[in-house]
Write a protein that holds these residues in place. Structure first.
Motif, PDB file in Angstrom:
ATOM      1  N   MET A   1       0.820  -1.209  -0.013  1.00 35.45           N
ATOM      2  CA  MET A   1       0.180   0.098  -0.052  1.00 35.45           C
ATOM      3  C   MET A   1       0.805   1.145  -0.091  1.00 35.45           C
ATOM      4  O   MET A   1       1.810   1.160   0.710  1.00 35.45           O
ATOM      5  CB  MET A   1      -0.969  -0.100   1.275  1.00 35.45           C
ATOM      6  CG  MET A   1      -1.842   1.163   1.240  1.00 35.45           C
ATOM      7  SD  MET A   1      -2.590   1.024   3.011  1.00 35.45           S
ATOM      8  CE  MET A   1      -3.201  -0.473   3.106  1.00 35.45           C
ATOM      9  N   ASP A   2       0.642   2.156  -0.868  1.00 32.44           N
ATOM     10  CA  ASP A   2       1.741   3.381  -1.045  1.00 32.44           C
ATOM     11  C   ASP A   2       1.099   4.497   0.133  1.00 32.44           C
ATOM     12  O   ASP A   2      -0.295   4.073   0.582  1.00 32.44           O
ATOM     13  CB  ASP A   2       1.678   3.871  -2.381  1.00 32.44           C
ATOM     14  CG  ASP A   2       0.285   4.571  -2.883  1.00 32.44           C
ATOM     15  OD1 ASP A   2      -0.799   4.485  -2.369  1.00 32.44           O
ATOM     16  OD2 ASP A   2       0.346   4.929  -4.097  1.00 32.44           O
ATOM     17  N   ARG A   3       1.842   5.458   0.229  1.00 25.53           N
ATOM     18  CA  ARG A   3       1.261   6.501   1.162  1.00 25.53           C
ATOM     19  C   ARG A   3       0.013   7.013   0.893  1.00 25.53           C
ATOM     20  O   ARG A   3      -0.587   7.318   1.644  1.00 25.53           O
ATOM     21  CB  ARG A   3       2.391   7.661   0.817  1.00 25.53           C
ATOM     22  CG  ARG A   3       3.726   7.028   1.688  1.00 25.53           C
ATOM     23  CD  ARG A   3       4.945   8.331   1.593  1.00 25.53           C
ATOM     24  NE  ARG A   3       6.202   7.654   1.998  1.00 25.53           N
ATOM     25  CZ  ARG A   3       7.261   8.273   1.880  1.00 25.53           C
ATOM     26  NH1 ARG A   3       7.032   9.413   0.997  1.00 25.53           N
ATOM     27  NH2 ARG A   3       8.316   7.631   2.201  1.00 25.53           N
ATOM     28  N   ARG A   4      -0.235   7.317  -0.373  1.00 23.85           N
ATOM     29  CA  ARG A   4      -1.456   7.949  -0.938  1.00 23.85           C
ATOM     30  C   ARG A   4      -2.774   7.185  -0.180  1.00 23.85           C
ATOM     31  O   ARG A   4      -3.723   7.763   0.396  1.00 23.85           O
ATOM     32  CB  ARG A   4      -1.598   8.362  -2.273  1.00 23.85           C
ATOM     33  CG  ARG A   4      -2.894   8.940  -2.688  1.00 23.85           C
ATOM     34  CD  ARG A   4      -2.894   8.954  -4.149  1.00 23.85           C
ATOM     35  NE  ARG A   4      -1.605   9.558  -4.665  1.00 23.85           N
ATOM     36  CZ  ARG A   4      -1.129  10.982  -5.009  1.00 23.85           C
ATOM     37  NH1 ARG A   4      -2.156  11.929  -4.627  1.00 23.85           N
ATOM     38  NH2 ARG A   4      -0.164  11.286  -5.381  1.00 23.85           N
ATOM     39  N   GLU A   5      -2.638   5.842  -0.515  1.00 20.94           N
ATOM     40  CA  GLU A   5      -3.645   4.774  -0.019  1.00 20.94           C
ATOM     41  C   GLU A   5      -3.878   4.642   1.510  1.00 20.94           C
ATOM     42  O   GLU A   5      -4.861   4.854   2.043  1.00 20.94           O
ATOM     43  CB  GLU A   5      -3.484   3.585  -0.642  1.00 20.94           C
ATOM     44  CG  GLU A   5      -3.591   3.461  -1.914  1.00 20.94           C
ATOM     45  CD  GLU A   5      -3.098   2.215  -2.575  1.00 20.94           C
ATOM     46  OE1 GLU A   5      -2.199   1.314  -1.904  1.00 20.94           O
ATOM     47  OE2 GLU A   5      -3.334   1.687  -3.767  1.00 20.94           O
ATOM     48  N   LYS A   6      -2.565   5.263   2.235  1.00 17.89           N
ATOM     49  CA  LYS A   6      -2.514   5.018   3.694  1.00 17.89           C
ATOM     50  C   LYS A   6      -3.184   6.229   4.284  1.00 17.89           C
ATOM     51  O   LYS A   6      -4.074   6.153   5.136  1.00 17.89           O
ATOM     52  CB  LYS A   6      -0.936   4.776   4.085  1.00 17.89           C
ATOM     53  CG  LYS A   6      -0.332   3.494   3.813  1.00 17.89           C
ATOM     54  CD  LYS A   6       1.012   3.567   4.441  1.00 17.89           C
ATOM     55  CE  LYS A   6       1.660   1.961   4.505  1.00 17.89           C
ATOM     56  NZ  LYS A   6       3.030   2.224   4.786  1.00 17.89           N
TER      57      LYS A   6
END
Length: 64
Positions: A1-6
């Motif tokens: 999971m990338d930062r945007r999704e987090k």
């Protein structure tokens, strides 16, 4: 999971008031970043001006 999704997951369930605060902070960060870039360009221009504004420079670039 990338930062945007987090970040999106972390924002789920926040109140409208909290979401507004997050939005305000994101806008602040963007403005701060733009201001830094603008200052860097201004400082670069002033320090390079002495080299750019010379007759030798004008002569070197006159054929372009």
């Amino acid at each position: 999971m990338d930062r945007r999704e987090k970040l999106i997951r972390e924002m789920e369930g926040l109140t409208a008031s909290d979401l507004q605060e997050v939005l305000d902070f994101v806008r602040f960060l963007k403005t701060k970043s733009l201001k830094k870039r603008s200052e860097t360009l201004t400082f670069s221009e002033s320090s390079l001006r002495k080299d750019w504004l010379r007759p030798e420079e004008d002569e070197a670039w006159q054929d372009l």
